[in-house]
Design a protein around this motif. Structure first.
Motif, PDB file in Angstrom:
ATOM      1  N   CYS A 167     -85.876  64.344 -89.101  1.00 23.18           N
ATOM      2  CA  CYS A 167     -84.622  63.907 -88.463  1.00 23.18           C
ATOM      3  C   CYS A 167     -83.390  64.324 -89.267  1.00 23.18           C
ATOM      4  O   CYS A 167     -82.314  64.511 -88.693  1.00 23.18           O
ATOM      5  CB  CYS A 167     -84.642  62.402 -88.224  1.00 23.18           C
ATOM      6  SG  CYS A 167     -85.900  61.947 -87.013  1.00 23.18           S
ATOM      7  N   LEU A 214     -84.345  64.957 -80.172  1.00 26.20           N
ATOM      8  CA  LEU A 214     -85.676  64.401 -80.413  1.00 26.20           C
ATOM      9  C   LEU A 214     -86.433  64.250 -79.085  1.00 26.20           C
ATOM     10  O   LEU A 214     -87.615  64.601 -78.984  1.00 26.20           O
ATOM     11  CB  LEU A 214     -85.485  63.026 -81.057  1.00 26.20           C
ATOM     12  CG  LEU A 214     -86.552  62.411 -81.903  1.00 26.20           C
ATOM     13  CD1 LEU A 214     -87.080  63.390 -82.923  1.00 26.20           C
ATOM     14  CD2 LEU A 214     -85.942  61.199 -82.629  1.00 26.20           C
ATOM     15  N   MET A 274     -87.551  59.982 -91.428  1.00 25.02           N
ATOM     16  CA  MET A 274     -86.180  59.477 -91.334  1.00 25.02           C
ATOM     17  C   MET A 274     -85.766  58.771 -92.612  1.00 25.02           C
ATOM     18  O   MET A 274     -86.305  57.707 -92.939  1.00 25.02           O
ATOM     19  CB  MET A 274     -86.094  58.416 -90.230  1.00 25.02           C
ATOM     20  CG  MET A 274     -86.257  58.967 -88.849  1.00 25.02           C
ATOM     21  SD  MET A 274     -85.789  57.709 -87.682  1.00 25.02           S
ATOM     22  CE  MET A 274     -87.302  56.816 -87.613  1.00 25.02           C
TER      23      MET A 274
END
Ligand code: ADP
Length: 205
Positions: A31, A95, A112
């Motif tokens: 991410c 995403l 993340m």
């Protein structure tokens, strides 16, 4: 599809764990990398960020100058919030597009740094991670690892102070990987975790 949120403070070994889970068969989506992608030339959030922050953050090419953007939000919580209000939904949209391409039986790991601190990974269409894995290590070991990797110690300590605490991460964890020893010890703990992940995937069917 089993979607797992993987988080941990700087130097905990989160990236190392992500790579190991990928080697075991998980699909890892970074991410942080998506965050860089959405503000890159042609990225989903590029134009909106340029509009919001003005010419000061644009380089000569007219695209976003990342160091200038970083300076514009550093130490300014309101400005950072303004940026994340644009960039995080764009990351989540990116995403969603990635998840759409994956098979139903995929085990997806969302790598993340900020899970507790954000809505990343919680998509507008309702999809989200159903399990959270937290990587933990003692603070001084984390500082040592990050410094050995080339970071300046005061920067590492400042980053740690700005991130969620171990207690906050543990509060949302379905599994905690304690990475306080050598790589062989970590490998053993990840073998156990992978068995658990298999059980989660089965239970979700
Ligand atoms: P994070 O992504 O949490 O910041 P990394 O996975 O990049 O952390 O790990 C930080 C550094 O520590 C890397 O250089 C990595 O190789 C090293 N490292 C991680 N876990 C261990 C371990 N169990 N033993 C030795 N070195 C480790």
């Amino acid at each position: 599809m089993l979607i797992i949120g993987l988080t941990g403070g700087i130097g905990s070994g989160k990236s190392t764990v992500a790579a190991a889970l990928e080697a075991k068969g998980a699909v890892v989506i970074d991410c942080d990398a998506l965050g860089r992608e959405v503000i890159a030339p042609g990225g989903r959030a590029e134009q909106a960020v340029l509009r919001a922050f003005g010419p000061d953050i644009a380089g000569e090419s007219g695209h976003i100058d990342r160091p200038a953007l970083a300076r514009a939000v550093f130490g300014r919580p309101d400005e950072l919030a303004r940026l994340t209000a644009i960039s995080h939904p764009a990351i989540n949209d990116e995403l969603a597009a990635r998840l759409d391409l994956l098979p139903d039986d995929a085990v997806v790991v969302l790598d993340m740094a900020i899970l507790v601190e954000s809505n990343l990974g919680r998509l507008a269409d309702g999809r989200s991670y159903s399990k959270v894995v937290v990587v933990e290590a003692p603070t001084e070991l984390r500082v040592q690892r990050a410094v050995a990797r080339g970071m300046h110690e005061p920067d590492v300590r400042a980053r740690i102070a700005s991130q969620a605490t171990d207690e906050q991460r543990r509060a949302v964890a379905d599994a905690v990987v304690v990475n306080d020893a050598d790589m062989a010890a970590l490998a053993g703990r990840l073998d156990e975790l992978w068995v658990r992940i298999g059980e989660w995937a089965q239970a979700g069917k």
